[in-house]
Design a protein around this motif. Structure first.
Motif, PDB file in Angstrom:
ATOM      1  N   ALA A   1      15.569 -50.377  21.714  1.00  0.00           N
ATOM      2  CA  ALA A   1      16.445 -50.592  22.607  1.00  0.00           C
ATOM      3  C   ALA A   1      16.053 -49.025  23.476  1.00  0.00           C
ATOM      4  O   ALA A   1      15.759 -48.240  22.642  1.00  0.00           O
ATOM      5  CB  ALA A   1      17.957 -50.405  22.120  1.00  0.00           C
ATOM      6  N   PRO A   2      16.506 -49.031  24.867  1.00  0.00           N
ATOM      7  CA  PRO A   2      16.236 -47.806  25.543  1.00  0.00           C
ATOM      8  C   PRO A   2      17.096 -46.558  24.918  1.00  0.00           C
ATOM      9  O   PRO A   2      18.036 -46.847  24.709  1.00  0.00           O
ATOM     10  CB  PRO A   2      16.986 -48.254  26.672  1.00  0.00           C
ATOM     11  N   GLY A   3      16.344 -45.504  24.647  1.00  0.00           N
ATOM     12  CA  GLY A   3      16.723 -44.417  24.289  1.00  0.00           C
ATOM     13  C   GLY A   3      17.038 -44.095  22.756  1.00  0.00           C
ATOM     14  O   GLY A   3      17.595 -43.465  22.278  1.00  0.00           O
ATOM     15  N   ALA A   4      16.472 -45.408  22.035  1.00  0.00           N
ATOM     16  CA  ALA A   4      16.712 -45.383  20.392  1.00  0.00           C
ATOM     17  C   ALA A   4      15.882 -44.407  19.979  1.00  0.00           C
ATOM     18  O   ALA A   4      14.564 -44.091  20.597  1.00  0.00           O
ATOM     19  CB  ALA A   4      16.253 -46.792  19.889  1.00  0.00           C
ATOM     20  N   PRO A   5      16.344 -43.453  18.904  1.00  0.00           N
ATOM     21  CA  PRO A   5      15.373 -42.700  18.434  1.00  0.00           C
ATOM     22  C   PRO A   5      14.143 -43.047  17.299  1.00  0.00           C
ATOM     23  O   PRO A   5      14.669 -44.168  16.791  1.00  0.00           O
ATOM     24  CB  PRO A   5      16.468 -41.659  17.343  1.00  0.00           C
ATOM     25  N   ILE A   6      13.209 -42.433  17.182  1.00  0.00           N
ATOM     26  CA  ILE A   6      12.189 -42.781  16.269  1.00  0.00           C
ATOM     27  C   ILE A   6      12.063 -41.635  15.158  1.00  0.00           C
ATOM     28  O   ILE A   6      11.989 -40.435  15.440  1.00  0.00           O
ATOM     29  CB  ILE A   6      10.914 -42.771  17.076  1.00  0.00           C
ATOM     30  N   ALA A   7      12.028 -41.823  13.889  1.00  0.00           N
ATOM     31  CA  ALA A   7      11.849 -41.073  12.961  1.00  0.00           C
ATOM     32  C   ALA A   7      10.385 -41.392  12.336  1.00  0.00           C
ATOM     33  O   ALA A   7       9.779 -42.223  12.598  1.00  0.00           O
ATOM     34  CB  ALA A   7      12.875 -41.272  11.591  1.00  0.00           C
ATOM     35  N   VAL A   8       9.834 -40.243  11.725  1.00  0.00           N
ATOM     36  CA  VAL A   8       8.506 -40.373  11.232  1.00  0.00           C
ATOM     37  C   VAL A   8       8.731 -39.834   9.780  1.00  0.00           C
ATOM     38  O   VAL A   8       9.293 -38.922   9.397  1.00  0.00           O
ATOM     39  CB  VAL A   8       7.508 -39.292  12.087  1.00  0.00           C
ATOM     40  N   ARG A   9       8.059 -40.759   9.167  1.00  0.00           N
ATOM     41  CA  ARG A   9       8.107 -40.681   7.503  1.00  0.00           C
ATOM     42  C   ARG A   9       6.818 -40.716   7.001  1.00  0.00           C
ATOM     43  O   ARG A   9       6.083 -41.485   7.254  1.00  0.00           O
ATOM     44  CB  ARG A   9       9.054 -41.735   7.032  1.00  0.00           C
ATOM     45  N   GLY A  10       6.489 -39.534   6.309  1.00  0.00           N
ATOM     46  CA  GLY A  10       5.055 -39.751   5.675  1.00  0.00           C
ATOM     47  C   GLY A  10       5.019 -39.336   4.152  1.00  0.00           C
ATOM     48  O   GLY A  10       5.962 -38.687   3.633  1.00  0.00           O
ATOM     49  N   SER A  11       3.999 -39.662   3.562  1.00  0.00           N
ATOM     50  CA  SER A  11       3.817 -39.309   2.090  1.00  0.00           C
ATOM     51  C   SER A  11       2.452 -38.533   1.894  1.00  0.00           C
ATOM     52  O   SER A  11       1.474 -39.077   2.643  1.00  0.00           O
ATOM     53  CB  SER A  11       3.869 -40.448   1.148  1.00  0.00           C
ATOM     54  N   SER A  12       2.451 -37.551   1.192  1.00  0.00           N
ATOM     55  CA  SER A  12       1.240 -36.730   1.223  1.00  0.00           C
ATOM     56  C   SER A  12       0.577 -36.338   2.407  1.00  0.00           C
ATOM     57  O   SER A  12       1.439 -35.910   3.055  1.00  0.00           O
ATOM     58  CB  SER A  12       0.120 -37.800   0.218  1.00  0.00           C
ATOM     59  N   LEU A  13      -0.626 -36.542   2.630  1.00  0.00           N
ATOM     60  CA  LEU A  13      -1.314 -36.398   4.045  1.00  0.00           C
ATOM     61  C   LEU A  13      -0.419 -36.916   4.938  1.00  0.00           C
ATOM     62  O   LEU A  13      -0.280 -36.306   6.252  1.00  0.00           O
ATOM     63  CB  LEU A  13      -2.634 -37.005   3.940  1.00  0.00           C
ATOM     64  N   GLY A  14       0.269 -38.103   4.886  1.00  0.00           N
ATOM     65  CA  GLY A  14       1.151 -38.560   5.791  1.00  0.00           C
ATOM     66  C   GLY A  14       2.165 -37.699   6.088  1.00  0.00           C
ATOM     67  O   GLY A  14       2.567 -37.600   7.553  1.00  0.00           O
ATOM     68  N   GLY A  15       2.897 -37.059   5.259  1.00  0.00           N
ATOM     69  CA  GLY A  15       3.890 -36.279   5.335  1.00  0.00           C
ATOM     70  C   GLY A  15       3.478 -34.831   6.304  1.00  0.00           C
ATOM     71  O   GLY A  15       4.299 -34.517   7.005  1.00  0.00           O
ATOM     72  N   TYR A  16       2.299 -34.480   5.909  1.00  0.00           N
ATOM     73  CA  TYR A  16       1.916 -33.324   6.770  1.00  0.00           C
ATOM     74  C   TYR A  16       1.760 -33.651   8.192  1.00  0.00           C
ATOM     75  O   TYR A  16       2.082 -32.993   9.166  1.00  0.00           O
ATOM     76  CB  TYR A  16       0.626 -32.860   6.136  1.00  0.00           C
TER      77      TYR A  16
END
Length: 125
Positions: free
Chosen positions: A103-118
């Motif tokens: 939806a317009p303006g909806a937030p995005i979170a980024v989740r990572g593990s190990s190298l993905g966390g970095y």
């Protein structure tokens, strides 16, 4: 129940929409109710892993109305090339793909593990 459409209906496992963008294989998970997701989560795997390792997390995200995009980093899974200096720009590109589903303006979170966390922390900066 996670992984099913709705209680009372025939249980069908949810499947992502898959594709390739600039050599990066991805799987996009969206809720099935037809409404644009209210938020999104970009999921980054660790070194030596692949997008499929995070499908359970993606299913949990769609169960609460979020979209989730998981992708194979370069040199992993079904993606082309080698992990290189494009890693952060690849994260940004995948976030752009996810944003188109929200939806317009909806937030995005980024989740990572190990190298993905970095990479998640670096991309957020």
């Amino acid at each position: 129940m996670l992984g099913s459409r709705r209680a009372g209906r025939a249980l069908q496992p949810l499947r992502p929409r898959t594709g390739v963008h600039d050599g990066l294989a991805y799987a996009l998970w969206c809720p099935v109710d037809g409404e644009p997701p209210r938020a999104g989560v970009l999921v980054l795997h660790g070194a030596g892993s692949a997008k499929e390792s995070h499908y359970d997390f993606a299913r949990a995200a769609i169960a609460v109305g979020f979209a989730a995009l998981v992708f194979d980093q370069r040199g992993h899974g079904e993606s082309e090339g080698r992990l290189d200096a494009r890693a952060l720009s690849d994260v940004v590109a995948m976030a752009g793909l996810l944003r188109r589903e929200l939806a317009p303006g909806a937030p995005i979170a980024v989740r990572g593990s190990s190298l993905g966390g970095y990479l998640a922390l670096r991309a957020a900066a």
